[in-house]
Write an enzyme that holds these catalytic residues in place. Structure first.
Site, PDB file in Angstrom:
ATOM      1  N   SER A  21      21.424 -29.006  -1.831  1.00  0.00           N
ATOM      2  CA  SER A  21      20.565 -29.247  -3.000  1.00  0.00           C
ATOM      3  C   SER A  21      19.275 -29.960  -2.593  1.00  0.00           C
ATOM      4  O   SER A  21      18.182 -29.611  -3.052  1.00  0.00           O
ATOM      5  CB  SER A  21      21.292 -30.120  -4.028  1.00  0.00           C
ATOM      6  OG  SER A  21      22.413 -29.450  -4.527  1.00  0.00           O
ATOM      7  N   ARG A  81      15.317 -28.441  -2.632  1.00  0.00           N
ATOM      8  CA  ARG A  81      14.247 -29.141  -3.373  1.00  0.00           C
ATOM      9  C   ARG A  81      13.129 -29.566  -2.430  1.00  0.00           C
ATOM     10  O   ARG A  81      11.940 -29.533  -2.782  1.00  0.00           O
ATOM     11  CB  ARG A  81      14.838 -30.353  -4.095  1.00  0.00           C
ATOM     12  CG  ARG A  81      15.639 -29.953  -5.332  1.00  0.00           C
ATOM     13  CD  ARG A  81      16.629 -31.023  -5.693  1.00  0.00           C
ATOM     14  NE  ARG A  81      17.300 -30.765  -6.966  1.00  0.00           N
ATOM     15  CZ  ARG A  81      18.324 -29.923  -7.124  1.00  0.00           C
ATOM     16  NH1 ARG A  81      18.790 -29.227  -6.104  1.00  0.00           N
ATOM     17  NH2 ARG A  81      18.885 -29.761  -8.323  1.00  0.00           N
ATOM     18  N   ARG A 113      25.371 -13.980 -12.608  1.00  0.00           N
ATOM     19  CA  ARG A 113      25.342 -15.371 -13.092  1.00  0.00           C
ATOM     20  C   ARG A 113      24.319 -15.553 -14.216  1.00  0.00           C
ATOM     21  O   ARG A 113      23.209 -15.015 -14.150  1.00  0.00           O
ATOM     22  CB  ARG A 113      25.081 -16.315 -11.912  1.00  0.00           C
ATOM     23  CG  ARG A 113      26.234 -16.245 -10.915  1.00  0.00           C
ATOM     24  CD  ARG A 113      26.061 -17.172  -9.763  1.00  0.00           C
ATOM     25  NE  ARG A 113      26.064 -18.557 -10.164  1.00  0.00           N
ATOM     26  CZ  ARG A 113      25.807 -19.562  -9.325  1.00  0.00           C
ATOM     27  NH1 ARG A 113      25.534 -19.317  -8.058  1.00  0.00           N
ATOM     28  NH2 ARG A 113      25.839 -20.802  -9.748  1.00  0.00           N
ATOM     29  N   SER A 136      23.468 -29.444 -16.450  1.00  0.00           N
ATOM     30  CA  SER A 136      23.194 -28.606 -15.277  1.00  0.00           C
ATOM     31  C   SER A 136      21.939 -29.096 -14.564  1.00  0.00           C
ATOM     32  O   SER A 136      20.849 -29.110 -15.146  1.00  0.00           O
ATOM     33  CB  SER A 136      23.002 -27.140 -15.708  1.00  0.00           C
ATOM     34  OG  SER A 136      22.350 -26.426 -14.686  1.00  0.00           O
ATOM     35  N   GLN A 165      20.538 -27.591 -12.146  1.00  0.00           N
ATOM     36  CA  GLN A 165      19.664 -26.447 -11.878  1.00  0.00           C
ATOM     37  C   GLN A 165      18.736 -26.206 -13.061  1.00  0.00           C
ATOM     38  O   GLN A 165      17.534 -26.003 -12.895  1.00  0.00           O
ATOM     39  CB  GLN A 165      20.502 -25.203 -11.587  1.00  0.00           C
ATOM     40  CG  GLN A 165      21.294 -25.321 -10.293  1.00  0.00           C
ATOM     41  CD  GLN A 165      22.121 -24.090  -9.984  1.00  0.00           C
ATOM     42  OE1 GLN A 165      22.285 -23.212 -10.827  1.00  0.00           O
ATOM     43  NE2 GLN A 165      22.664 -24.044  -8.781  1.00  0.00           N
ATOM     44  N   ASP A 189      31.240 -29.118  -7.696  1.00  0.00           N
ATOM     45  CA  ASP A 189      31.394 -28.213  -6.556  1.00  0.00           C
ATOM     46  C   ASP A 189      32.637 -28.528  -5.726  1.00  0.00           C
ATOM     47  O   ASP A 189      33.039 -27.729  -4.869  1.00  0.00           O
ATOM     48  CB  ASP A 189      30.154 -28.268  -5.658  1.00  0.00           C
ATOM     49  CG  ASP A 189      28.954 -27.598  -6.318  1.00  0.00           C
ATOM     50  OD1 ASP A 189      29.153 -26.816  -7.265  1.00  0.00           O
ATOM     51  OD2 ASP A 189      27.822 -27.863  -5.898  1.00  0.00           O
ATOM     52  N   LYS A 231      30.079 -20.071 -11.385  1.00  0.00           N
ATOM     53  CA  LYS A 231      29.584 -20.398 -10.046  1.00  0.00           C
ATOM     54  C   LYS A 231      29.557 -19.131  -9.175  1.00  0.00           C
ATOM     55  O   LYS A 231      29.593 -18.026  -9.704  1.00  0.00           O
ATOM     56  CB  LYS A 231      30.457 -21.493  -9.427  1.00  0.00           C
ATOM     57  CG  LYS A 231      30.416 -22.809 -10.212  1.00  0.00           C
ATOM     58  CD  LYS A 231      29.020 -23.401 -10.178  1.00  0.00           C
ATOM     59  CE  LYS A 231      28.917 -24.657 -11.024  1.00  0.00           C
ATOM     60  NZ  LYS A 231      27.560 -25.151 -11.163  1.00  0.00           N
ATOM     61  N   ARG A 272      35.483 -19.814 -10.362  1.00  0.00           N
ATOM     62  CA  ARG A 272      36.252 -20.724  -9.500  1.00  0.00           C
ATOM     63  C   ARG A 272      37.555 -21.201 -10.139  1.00  0.00           C
ATOM     64  O   ARG A 272      38.384 -21.775  -9.434  1.00  0.00           O
ATOM     65  CB  ARG A 272      35.377 -21.917  -9.070  1.00  0.00           C
ATOM     66  CG  ARG A 272      34.367 -21.506  -8.024  1.00  0.00           C
ATOM     67  CD  ARG A 272      33.589 -22.672  -7.454  1.00  0.00           C
ATOM     68  NE  ARG A 272      32.685 -22.199  -6.418  1.00  0.00           N
ATOM     69  CZ  ARG A 272      31.588 -22.839  -6.031  1.00  0.00           C
ATOM     70  NH1 ARG A 272      31.251 -23.990  -6.587  1.00  0.00           N
ATOM     71  NH2 ARG A 272      30.832 -22.341  -5.062  1.00  0.00           N
ATOM     72  N   ARG A 287      32.829 -21.865  -1.021  1.00  0.00           N
ATOM     73  CA  ARG A 287      33.711 -23.029  -1.239  1.00  0.00           C
ATOM     74  C   ARG A 287      35.176 -22.607  -1.409  1.00  0.00           C
ATOM     75  O   ARG A 287      36.084 -23.352  -1.056  1.00  0.00           O
ATOM     76  CB  ARG A 287      33.226 -23.845  -2.438  1.00  0.00           C
ATOM     77  CG  ARG A 287      31.804 -24.356  -2.230  1.00  0.00           C
ATOM     78  CD  ARG A 287      31.455 -25.583  -3.012  1.00  0.00           C
ATOM     79  NE  ARG A 287      30.013 -25.766  -3.063  1.00  0.00           N
ATOM     80  CZ  ARG A 287      29.275 -26.272  -2.069  1.00  0.00           C
ATOM     81  NH1 ARG A 287      29.840 -26.658  -0.959  1.00  0.00           N
ATOM     82  NH2 ARG A 287      27.967 -26.385  -2.184  1.00  0.00           N
TER      83      ARG A 287
HETATM   84  C1  S3P Z   1      23.123 -27.522  -7.897  1.00  0.00           C
HETATM   85  C2  S3P Z   1      23.654 -27.856  -9.110  1.00  0.00           C
HETATM   86  C3  S3P Z   1      25.010 -27.482  -9.531  1.00  0.00           C
HETATM   87  C4  S3P Z   1      25.875 -27.054  -8.357  1.00  0.00           C
HETATM   88  C5  S3P Z   1      25.152 -26.162  -7.405  1.00  0.00           C
HETATM   89  C6  S3P Z   1      23.902 -26.826  -6.862  1.00  0.00           C
HETATM   90  C7  S3P Z   1      21.717 -27.911  -7.607  1.00  0.00           C
HETATM   91  O1  S3P Z   1      24.935 -26.420 -10.449  1.00  0.00           O
HETATM   92  O2  S3P Z   1      27.052 -26.422  -8.827  1.00  0.00           O
HETATM   93  O3  S3P Z   1      25.986 -25.828  -6.315  1.00  0.00           O
HETATM   94  O4  S3P Z   1      21.313 -27.899  -6.434  1.00  0.00           O
HETATM   95  O5  S3P Z   1      21.007 -28.257  -8.555  1.00  0.00           O
HETATM   96  P1  S3P Z   1      24.631 -26.702 -12.017  1.00  0.00           P
HETATM   97  O6  S3P Z   1      23.554 -27.670 -12.069  1.00  0.00           O
HETATM   98  O7  S3P Z   1      24.239 -25.417 -12.613  1.00  0.00           O
HETATM   99  O8  S3P Z   1      25.929 -27.190 -12.560  1.00  0.00           O
END
Ligand code: S3P
Length: 442
Positions: free
Chosen positions: A22, A26, A129, A174, A176, A321, A348, A352, A394
């Site tokens: 992550s 970023r 997704r 979330s 993301q 995760d 995911k 999962r 995973r």
């Molecule tokens: C992530 C946020 C998580 C996680 C993903 C990485 C990120 O997802 O499951 O593996 O880097 O922001 P969500 O924010 O959609 O839950």
């Protein structure tokens, strides 16, 4: 490709894991829209890194690889030449985000306010997704985003527009979605206020702040004012989500002691450590320190007598995760473990809930799926069997660790999925598991 493995007598060693996925993603994206140039080191290795780099390069960002990087003190690093806000170029072809939901969702946040037309898609897993969760709020900001197939799935067609700030209460927790909106908000006119239902990983907030963005965190609300970023050198901490496999193996193996160095211990990611400790894990943190606005530590884990736990509510986003491998830990705990409020697991890299339940059931575990999680009755011995990765890194790694703990031989089918986040996983497994019989079958 398949990996075939069986149990081992002792597990021990001092290891490191790849850089946090992550934070790496970023660091690449935010440095691309920043002013200046910066080095990013100790990045996650694997397909997801390649995916985010490919996306950014197709938007005209120059990213150069260096070895023996003194700036980030790492063997390999990438120098990102920032193009500033609104500096991206129109891509020639459809952008391909591979398996990476993070790359797709964050980059769509960037494309929404970039003044050109673009298209983005992903691999067989990513095109299943849901993207409605970003399409809806980005559209409220004035973006024009359509799905090629008229639903909320990729490929997405984006007509970049001038965006307006938004006041948005996110229906799901979330990181993301939050990060996608925060990136769009930097490119908007006026203030945005994004409120999350509970805390999810806050790497975007930390990194934007350290790069000079005009953002304020007020509890669950993040206020973003349109602002420029300044490039920032970043050394990425080790990925706690990759370390989780070794933490669980260390706890459930009867003869183990593992030290995992330089792990990111950001509180929004610490669920796995908090949960294992509440389960009576023999696990300690040492040498706590901070790099680039992120806390890190070394983790030492030894054989433990685990107890059951209930996981629900606000804890879920902090361990999202790690829930598949936590389910494996629960198979070795006393009593019944219940995981609830984790419906997000269905969206995911695979579903999962069903992938975890099917894989562990194939090895003889007492686990059942529920609508929003699973229930595990610990104490049932695992026996070797066949487990599919379902194309999910995973799940493949969880089943490999389960195979180490099972009696007999376990086969992990479609094991190449591991390469998404941890290509060195098999190598490390071989190093820490004493005289492990591990075979690869193409
Ligand atoms: C992530 C946020 C998580 C996680 C993903 C990485 C990120 O997802 O499951 O593996 O880097 O922001 P969500 O924010 O959609 O839950």
């Amino acid at each position: 490709m398949r990996y075939i493995l069986s149990s081992c007598k002792n597990v021990s060693g001092e290891i490191s894991v790849p850089g946090d996925k992550s934070i790496s993603q970023r660091a690449f994206i935010l440095n691309s829209i920043a002013n200046g140039r910066a080095h990013v080191g100790n990045i996650c290795v694997g397909d997801d890194k390649a995916s985010v780099l490919r996306c950014l390069r197709s938007l005209g960002v120059r990213i150069v690889e260096h070895s023996n990087c003194r700036i980030t003190n790492s063997q390999e690093c990438f120098e990102v030449f920032g193009k500033g806000r609104f500096g991206m170029s129109k891509p020639v072809d459809m952008i391909f985000a591979g398996n990476s939901g993070t790359a797709m969702r964050l980059i769509v946040g960037l494309l929404a306010g970039s003044p050109f037309y673009s298209e983005i898609t992903g691999d067989d897993s990513l095109v299943k997704r849901p993207m409605g969760r970003i399409m809806k709020p980005l559209s409220l900001m004035g973006a024009e985003i359509l799905s090629q197939n008229g639903n909320d799935l990729p490929p997405l067609l984006i007509n970049g527009k001038s965006l307006q700030g938004i006041e948005y209460k996110m229906p799901i927790s979330s990181a993301q979605v939050k990060s996608s909106l925060m990136i769009a908000a930097l490119h908007s006119e006026g203030k945005s206020e994004i409120t999350q239902p509970s805390f999810s990983r806050d790497h975007t907030e930390r990194m934007m702040l350290s790069m000079g963005a005009d953002i304020v965190q007020d509890g669950l609300k993040i206020i973003v004012n349109p602002s420029d970023l300044t490039s920032k050198n970043i050394t990425v901490p080790g990925d706690i989500s990759s370390a989780a496999f070794w933490m669980v193996l260390g706890c459930i193996h009867p003869s183990s002691e593992i030290k995992i160095a330089n792990i990111g211990i950001n509180s929004t990611r610490l669920g796995i450590i908090d949960v294992l400790k509440s389960m009576n894990a023999n696990l300690i943190l040492e040498n706590e320190r901070e790099i680039n606005n992120e806390p890190i530590a070394d983790v030492i884990v030894k054989s433990s007598d685990l107890e059951n736990i209930e996981i629900s509510g606000d804890l879920v986003p902090r361990i999202i995760d790690e829930l598949p491998v936590l389910a494996l830990a629960a198979c070795f705990a006393k009593g019944q473990t219940v995981v609830k409020d984790a419906e997000e697991l269905k969206f995911k890299e695979s579903d999962r809930i069903s992938a975890t339940v099917e894989g562990l059931s194939n090895l003889g575990a007492d686990i059942i799926a529920t609508e929003d999680g699973f229930i595990i009755n610990g104490g049932k011995k695992l026996r070797g069997g066949n487990c599919f990765s379902y194309g999910d890194h995973r799940i493949a790694m969880t089943m490999a660790i389960a195979g180490i703990m099972a009696e007999g031989t376990t086969t992990i089918i479609d094991a190449e999925a591991v390469d998404v986040s941890y290509p060195m996983f098999w190598h490390t497994l071989k190093i820490i598991c004493d005289s492990l019989d591990l075979r690869k079958n193409e």
